[in-house]
Design a protein around this motif. Sequence first.
Motif, PDB file in Angstrom:
ATOM      1  N   LEU B 205       5.269 -27.762 -28.520  1.00  0.00           N
ATOM      2  CA  LEU B 205       5.402 -26.386 -28.794  1.00  0.00           C
ATOM      3  C   LEU B 205       5.114 -26.407 -30.154  1.00  0.00           C
ATOM      4  N   LEU B 206       4.040 -25.539 -30.513  1.00  0.00           N
ATOM      5  CA  LEU B 206       3.817 -25.489 -31.803  1.00  0.00           C
ATOM      6  C   LEU B 206       4.045 -23.931 -32.284  1.00  0.00           C
ATOM      7  N   VAL B 207       4.974 -23.770 -33.076  1.00  0.00           N
ATOM      8  CA  VAL B 207       5.489 -22.458 -33.539  1.00  0.00           C
ATOM      9  C   VAL B 207       4.681 -22.106 -34.817  1.00  0.00           C
ATOM     10  N   THR B 208       3.878 -21.110 -34.892  1.00  0.00           N
ATOM     11  CA  THR B 208       3.056 -20.549 -35.865  1.00  0.00           C
ATOM     12  C   THR B 208       2.887 -19.344 -35.892  1.00  0.00           C
ATOM     13  N   HIS B 209       2.762 -18.886 -37.050  1.00  0.00           N
ATOM     14  CA  HIS B 209       2.231 -17.422 -37.235  1.00  0.00           C
ATOM     15  C   HIS B 209       0.681 -17.612 -37.686  1.00  0.00           C
ATOM     16  N   ASP B 210       0.307 -18.691 -37.887  1.00  0.00           N
ATOM     17  CA  ASP B 210      -1.145 -18.882 -38.285  1.00  0.00           C
ATOM     18  C   ASP B 210      -2.191 -18.806 -37.340  1.00  0.00           C
ATOM     19  N   LEU B 211      -2.754 -17.985 -36.826  1.00  0.00           N
ATOM     20  CA  LEU B 211      -3.887 -18.178 -35.839  1.00  0.00           C
ATOM     21  C   LEU B 211      -4.972 -19.126 -35.861  1.00  0.00           C
ATOM     22  N   GLY B 212      -5.279 -19.346 -37.200  1.00  0.00           N
ATOM     23  CA  GLY B 212      -6.125 -20.120 -37.478  1.00  0.00           C
ATOM     24  C   GLY B 212      -5.732 -21.839 -37.184  1.00  0.00           C
ATOM     25  N   VAL B 213      -4.608 -22.122 -37.397  1.00  0.00           N
ATOM     26  CA  VAL B 213      -4.010 -23.264 -36.878  1.00  0.00           C
ATOM     27  C   VAL B 213      -3.961 -23.376 -35.390  1.00  0.00           C
ATOM     28  N   MET B 214      -3.509 -22.226 -34.914  1.00  0.00           N
ATOM     29  CA  MET B 214      -3.330 -22.146 -33.590  1.00  0.00           C
ATOM     30  C   MET B 214      -4.842 -22.662 -32.908  1.00  0.00           C
ATOM     31  N   SER B 215      -5.870 -21.890 -33.147  1.00  0.00           N
ATOM     32  CA  SER B 215      -7.240 -21.748 -32.490  1.00  0.00           C
ATOM     33  C   SER B 215      -7.853 -23.560 -32.921  1.00  0.00           C
ATOM     34  N   ALA B 216      -7.231 -24.072 -33.922  1.00  0.00           N
ATOM     35  CA  ALA B 216      -7.439 -25.455 -34.335  1.00  0.00           C
ATOM     36  C   ALA B 216      -7.154 -26.523 -33.363  1.00  0.00           C
ATOM     37  N   VAL B 217      -5.901 -26.382 -32.904  1.00  0.00           N
ATOM     38  CA  VAL B 217      -5.238 -27.413 -32.140  1.00  0.00           C
ATOM     39  C   VAL B 217      -4.652 -27.180 -30.618  1.00  0.00           C
ATOM     40  N   ALA B 218      -4.338 -25.858 -30.426  1.00  0.00           N
ATOM     41  CA  ALA B 218      -3.657 -25.237 -29.237  1.00  0.00           C
ATOM     42  C   ALA B 218      -4.352 -25.527 -27.901  1.00  0.00           C
ATOM     43  N   ASP B 219      -3.959 -25.956 -26.885  1.00  0.00           N
ATOM     44  CA  ASP B 219      -4.687 -25.676 -25.365  1.00  0.00           C
ATOM     45  C   ASP B 219      -4.385 -24.303 -25.062  1.00  0.00           C
ATOM     46  N   ASP B 220      -2.804 -24.009 -24.933  1.00  0.00           N
ATOM     47  CA  ASP B 220      -2.302 -22.755 -24.586  1.00  0.00           C
ATOM     48  C   ASP B 220      -1.830 -21.879 -25.630  1.00  0.00           C
ATOM     49  N   VAL B 221      -1.740 -20.701 -25.490  1.00  0.00           N
ATOM     50  CA  VAL B 221      -1.319 -19.772 -26.636  1.00  0.00           C
ATOM     51  C   VAL B 221      -0.221 -19.068 -25.754  1.00  0.00           C
ATOM     52  N   SER B 222       0.782 -18.556 -26.541  1.00  0.00           N
ATOM     53  CA  SER B 222       1.728 -17.535 -26.094  1.00  0.00           C
ATOM     54  C   SER B 222       1.714 -16.709 -27.173  1.00  0.00           C
ATOM     55  N   VAL B 223       1.994 -15.356 -27.219  1.00  0.00           N
ATOM     56  CA  VAL B 223       2.179 -14.358 -27.990  1.00  0.00           C
ATOM     57  C   VAL B 223       3.497 -13.653 -28.074  1.00  0.00           C
ATOM     58  N   MET B 224       4.364 -13.828 -28.869  1.00  0.00           N
ATOM     59  CA  MET B 224       5.503 -13.110 -28.753  1.00  0.00           C
ATOM     60  C   MET B 224       5.760 -11.783 -29.788  1.00  0.00           C
ATOM     61  N   LYS B 225       6.155 -10.949 -29.263  1.00  0.00           N
ATOM     62  CA  LYS B 225       6.670  -9.673 -30.087  1.00  0.00           C
ATOM     63  C   LYS B 225       7.870  -9.144 -29.670  1.00  0.00           C
ATOM     64  N   ASP B 226       8.774  -8.895 -30.542  1.00  0.00           N
ATOM     65  CA  ASP B 226      10.248  -8.307 -30.149  1.00  0.00           C
ATOM     66  C   ASP B 226      10.878  -8.995 -29.292  1.00  0.00           C
ATOM     67  N   LEU B 228       9.792 -10.816 -26.672  1.00  0.00           N
ATOM     68  CA  LEU B 228       9.300 -10.901 -25.344  1.00  0.00           C
ATOM     69  C   LEU B 228       7.859 -11.758 -25.742  1.00  0.00           C
ATOM     70  N   VAL B 229       7.314 -12.383 -24.669  1.00  0.00           N
ATOM     71  CA  VAL B 229       6.118 -13.147 -24.667  1.00  0.00           C
ATOM     72  C   VAL B 229       5.078 -12.035 -23.872  1.00  0.00           C
ATOM     73  N   VAL B 230       4.340 -11.449 -24.935  1.00  0.00           N
ATOM     74  CA  VAL B 230       3.496 -10.377 -24.442  1.00  0.00           C
ATOM     75  C   VAL B 230       2.348 -10.860 -23.688  1.00  0.00           C
ATOM     76  N   GLU B 231       1.883 -12.110 -24.054  1.00  0.00           N
ATOM     77  CA  GLU B 231       0.556 -12.661 -23.531  1.00  0.00           C
ATOM     78  C   GLU B 231       0.641 -14.128 -23.319  1.00  0.00           C
ATOM     79  N   THR B 232      -0.099 -14.723 -22.596  1.00  0.00           N
ATOM     80  CA  THR B 232       0.272 -16.264 -22.533  1.00  0.00           C
ATOM     81  C   THR B 232      -1.207 -16.695 -21.680  1.00  0.00           C
ATOM     82  N   GLY B 233      -1.681 -17.833 -22.264  1.00  0.00           N
ATOM     83  CA  GLY B 233      -2.906 -18.155 -21.312  1.00  0.00           C
ATOM     84  C   GLY B 233      -3.631 -19.436 -22.082  1.00  0.00           C
TER      85      GLY B 233
END
Lengths: 289, 283
Positions: B205-226, B228-233
């Motif tokens: 589970l890679l927690v990051t606020h850096d979408l660049g990091v995310m796009s470099a290594v993540a297979d799946d992405v969840s986005v949280m706000k307030d 709640l996970v608002v989007e995952t896939g």
Amino acid sequence: MRPHSGIRVLSRLPEAWRQPLAVVGGVVAVAWLLIAAAAPLLAPHDPLAQDLPRLASPGPGHWFGTDQLGRDILSRIMYGARVSIPLTLLLVVLSLLIGGALGACAGYFGRWVGEGIMRLADLVFAFPTVILAMVVAAALGASLTNAVLAVLIVAWPSYARVTRGLVLGMREREFVLSGRLLGFSAWRSLRVDVLPNVTGPILVLATLDIGTALLLLSGLSFLGLGAKPPSAEWGAMVASGVEVFDSWWVATFPGLAILTVVLAFNFLGDTLRDALDPRTARAIKERAL
Amino acid sequence: MTSSALSVEDLRVSIGEQEILRGVDIALAPGRVHGLAGESGSGKTMTGLAALGLLPHGSRTAGRVTLGGRNLLDLPQRELNKVRGREIAMVFQDPATSLHPMLTIGRQLTEHMRHHLGLGRAEARARAIDLLGQVRIPGPAAAVDRYPHQFSGGMRQRVAIAIALACGPKVLIADEPTTALDVTVQAGVLRLLRGLCDDLGLAVLLVTHDLGVMSAVADDVSVMKDGLVVETGPRGRVLREPDHPYTRALLDALPREPSAARPGVIPGTPPVEGFDALPKEGS
């Protein structure tokens, strides 16, 4: 402030130790420890023997004079070091251990345990130190053991408070959290992760406290709540000197003994604090260059 | 997902009146990196810590964190201590503060191995040297006897990763593992994480606020706000065709090719002031 690493502390010690006060403190403290250790060899007379002229002024054969019972004051001071210094050190170590342990628990576990301990400490802090120590010593009965106990009761809270504050700060560090997240128990976390990183400042407090503890302990003896005659104890010796005020040497020399020990350990404490505090350590270094 | 290594279901955490996590669902699969993005205070770190059963004093929790068939939120402390470090481990943001400054790397690498796996001193040391090699620390045999301050930031983070992986956990929570590092070192640490994930079948589970990091290594992405996970896939879909307006806003906020346009401001604030305070744990 970053936690002290053992190596950095060691490399900072030499500069601080080269300061004149540090050298004086170190030399005097070591000298007193040696005197205490070797008193039977060094002392010219038996400290309890009453075979010299009474109230003889300082001179050959009795360099610090004799007291009203004809005992050699120099020998009594040397033997007195065997009472006062070890008891003071024991006292400081015990209050450090008790106060430190209570403070660490209060800081680490928090909640009602911590609150309880700290309110108890506040209770002790609320009384003037000397008065409370006198009350305790008087209530327990006048003896050296009870005087030590009394000083212990008034001395532990400062350690508890300092330790608690340091532990509170250290507990939030990531490496402490990290230890818990590797599956170690709270006890191990406190022992291995937290305590080694807070010992520096607590040791400084203890060193500075040696002087205070000695003063308090001799103070109680001076007031007749500590050592009993005929034992050679500095505070009691000063007290007996007060009765014969014209023979100045009876009270002055034990008083000087107390003064030099207190000063020496205060200098050592200051040095240790300077050595452990990065900012002063740097200032010393710059001055030295 | 039945094959998930760790699943967080409907996780709710509240402190006092404030609800910090409001029903978080995340499933980590072996061999996959799951990126968790979101603004500060959105509950990313809290989710990571809750996944290890570490919650702030006086918080109320509901939901499930399932690892190997057990709900970590229900485990007594003693059982939890057996799971932590051995089955699930964590890497923190700043390697300068996450390593014990007064113990050698070797001691920090071997202590929990001896504790959890019952290894002897020599065995643990050999494995520590092996691990340091795996995270590409040069001269691992000499490195075990050094102290953290003798390493650079990137190396310390590699050491922290080695410590986390020492007992062979199935799940690794990495909380902003590259945020404190400079960009070139970041890439190395991310490659390392990716490689370990593939080689060891680790669920990350890679927690990051850096979408660049995310796009470099993540297979799946969840986005949280307030909270709640608002989007995952899968990463490609979420980052290319985001469904949720917040995800879109986050992506639009990324500075692109050198342009004069200032990144847009996303409305809304984190739920609690000073939320990032690390949770405390009692006896």
